[in-house]
Design a protein around this motif. Structure first.
Motif, PDB file in Angstrom:
ATOM      1  N   VAL A  29      42.405  41.797  38.332  1.00 35.43           N
ATOM      2  CA  VAL A  29      43.524  41.605  37.406  1.00 35.43           C
ATOM      3  C   VAL A  29      43.323  42.429  36.132  1.00 35.43           C
ATOM      4  O   VAL A  29      44.294  42.917  35.551  1.00 35.43           O
ATOM      5  CB  VAL A  29      43.755  40.110  37.115  1.00 35.43           C
ATOM      6  CG1 VAL A  29      42.702  39.530  36.200  1.00 35.43           C
ATOM      7  CG2 VAL A  29      45.145  39.886  36.559  1.00 35.43           C
ATOM      8  N   LEU A  30      42.088  42.620  35.729  1.00 34.35           N
ATOM      9  CA  LEU A  30      41.816  43.453  34.555  1.00 34.35           C
ATOM     10  C   LEU A  30      42.247  44.904  34.803  1.00 34.35           C
ATOM     11  O   LEU A  30      42.817  45.550  33.923  1.00 34.35           O
ATOM     12  CB  LEU A  30      40.334  43.390  34.181  1.00 34.35           C
ATOM     13  CG  LEU A  30      39.897  44.222  32.977  1.00 34.35           C
ATOM     14  CD1 LEU A  30      40.628  43.794  31.724  1.00 34.35           C
ATOM     15  CD2 LEU A  30      38.392  44.138  32.793  1.00 34.35           C
ATOM     16  N   LEU A  31      42.004  45.397  36.011  1.00 35.82           N
ATOM     17  CA  LEU A  31      42.419  46.763  36.345  1.00 35.82           C
ATOM     18  C   LEU A  31      43.936  46.903  36.306  1.00 35.82           C
ATOM     19  O   LEU A  31      44.470  47.917  35.844  1.00 35.82           O
ATOM     20  CB  LEU A  31      41.878  47.168  37.713  1.00 35.82           C
ATOM     21  CG  LEU A  31      40.354  47.238  37.836  1.00 35.82           C
ATOM     22  CD1 LEU A  31      39.952  47.602  39.255  1.00 35.82           C
ATOM     23  CD2 LEU A  31      39.771  48.201  36.838  1.00 35.82           C
ATOM     24  N   ILE A  32      44.634  45.881  36.779  1.00 35.79           N
ATOM     25  CA  ILE A  32      46.092  45.907  36.728  1.00 35.79           C
ATOM     26  C   ILE A  32      46.558  45.936  35.268  1.00 35.79           C
ATOM     27  O   ILE A  32      47.435  46.723  34.904  1.00 35.79           O
ATOM     28  CB  ILE A  32      46.698  44.709  37.489  1.00 35.79           C
ATOM     29  CG1 ILE A  32      46.431  44.857  38.989  1.00 35.79           C
ATOM     30  CG2 ILE A  32      48.197  44.583  37.227  1.00 35.79           C
ATOM     31  CD1 ILE A  32      46.820  43.659  39.820  1.00 35.79           C
ATOM     32  N   TRP A  33      45.957  45.107  34.449  1.00 37.65           N
ATOM     33  CA  TRP A  33      46.318  45.076  33.026  1.00 37.65           C
ATOM     34  C   TRP A  33      46.018  46.412  32.350  1.00 37.65           C
ATOM     35  O   TRP A  33      46.802  46.864  31.507  1.00 37.65           O
ATOM     36  CB  TRP A  33      45.580  43.934  32.319  1.00 37.65           C
ATOM     37  CG  TRP A  33      46.345  42.652  32.384  1.00 37.65           C
ATOM     38  CD1 TRP A  33      46.348  41.750  33.407  1.00 37.65           C
ATOM     39  CD2 TRP A  33      47.234  42.135  31.407  1.00 37.65           C
ATOM     40  NE1 TRP A  33      47.182  40.703  33.118  1.00 37.65           N
ATOM     41  CE2 TRP A  33      47.737  40.905  31.893  1.00 37.65           C
ATOM     42  CE3 TRP A  33      47.658  42.580  30.162  1.00 37.65           C
ATOM     43  CZ2 TRP A  33      48.640  40.137  31.176  1.00 37.65           C
ATOM     44  CZ3 TRP A  33      48.552  41.799  29.437  1.00 37.65           C
ATOM     45  CH2 TRP A  33      49.030  40.596  29.948  1.00 37.65           C
TER      46      TRP A  33
END
Length: 161
Positions: A29-33
């Motif tokens: 999810v951090l990569l998506i953000w």
């Protein structure tokens, strides 16, 4: 030219986020953000409004909750202990490095089986708790993939329409 490089990086981040499903050490999810933020601050700061940010923030919280709830629900439903639940969580991370991608399924199954047996459970009870751990992980994984896809789809629709 910079826009093209940023778009390539955003797409790569989105793809790698799904690899994080197999390798839980990768913060999906951090990569998506990071992809969202690259777009916001590198390409167009006007398109992603407050409604978008609220929606993806809610989905991010839902992603974490779904993962925890799925694991807890299935382990408890199948008679597992708190120690079995904790062992499954740690074993998923360890298993991602041992015989990937199958390690994230096999290692937690074995870990929960051993932990439950060490707590003087019968083989059948320990096996059922292991099945619960497996179903919890799979349920959480499916939920993560779906929520990540929804986040990316919302992003794409927001910038296109």
């Amino acid at each position: 030219m910079l826009d093209v490089i940023l778009w390539i990086l955003i797409v790569v981040l989105f793809i790698v986020s799904f690899i994080g499903v197999i390798y839980p050490i990768i913060p999906s999810v951090l990569l998506i953000w990071i992809g969202f933020l690259l777009y916001q601050f590198g390409i167009n700061s006007d398109e992603l409004g407050w409604l978008f940010w609220i929606a993806v923030a809610i989905l991010t919280v839902l992603l974490f909750v779904a993962d925890i709830v799925a694991n807890s629900y299935f382990v408890k439903k199948f008679g597992g202990s708190k120690w079995g639940e904790r062992a499954a969580a740690i074993a998923v991370i360890v298993g991602s490095f041992i015989i990937p991608p199958f390690g994230i399924i096999i290692i937690p199954f074995i870990a929960v089986l051993v932990i439950e047996m060490m707590q003087k459970r019968t083989l059948k009870e320990a096996f059922m708790a292991s099945i619960g751990s497996l179903l919890g992980f799979l349920g959480g994984t499916v939920a993560k993939v779906i929520i990540q896809m929804v986040m990316i789809i919302i992003f794409v629709f927001t910038i296109i329409f």
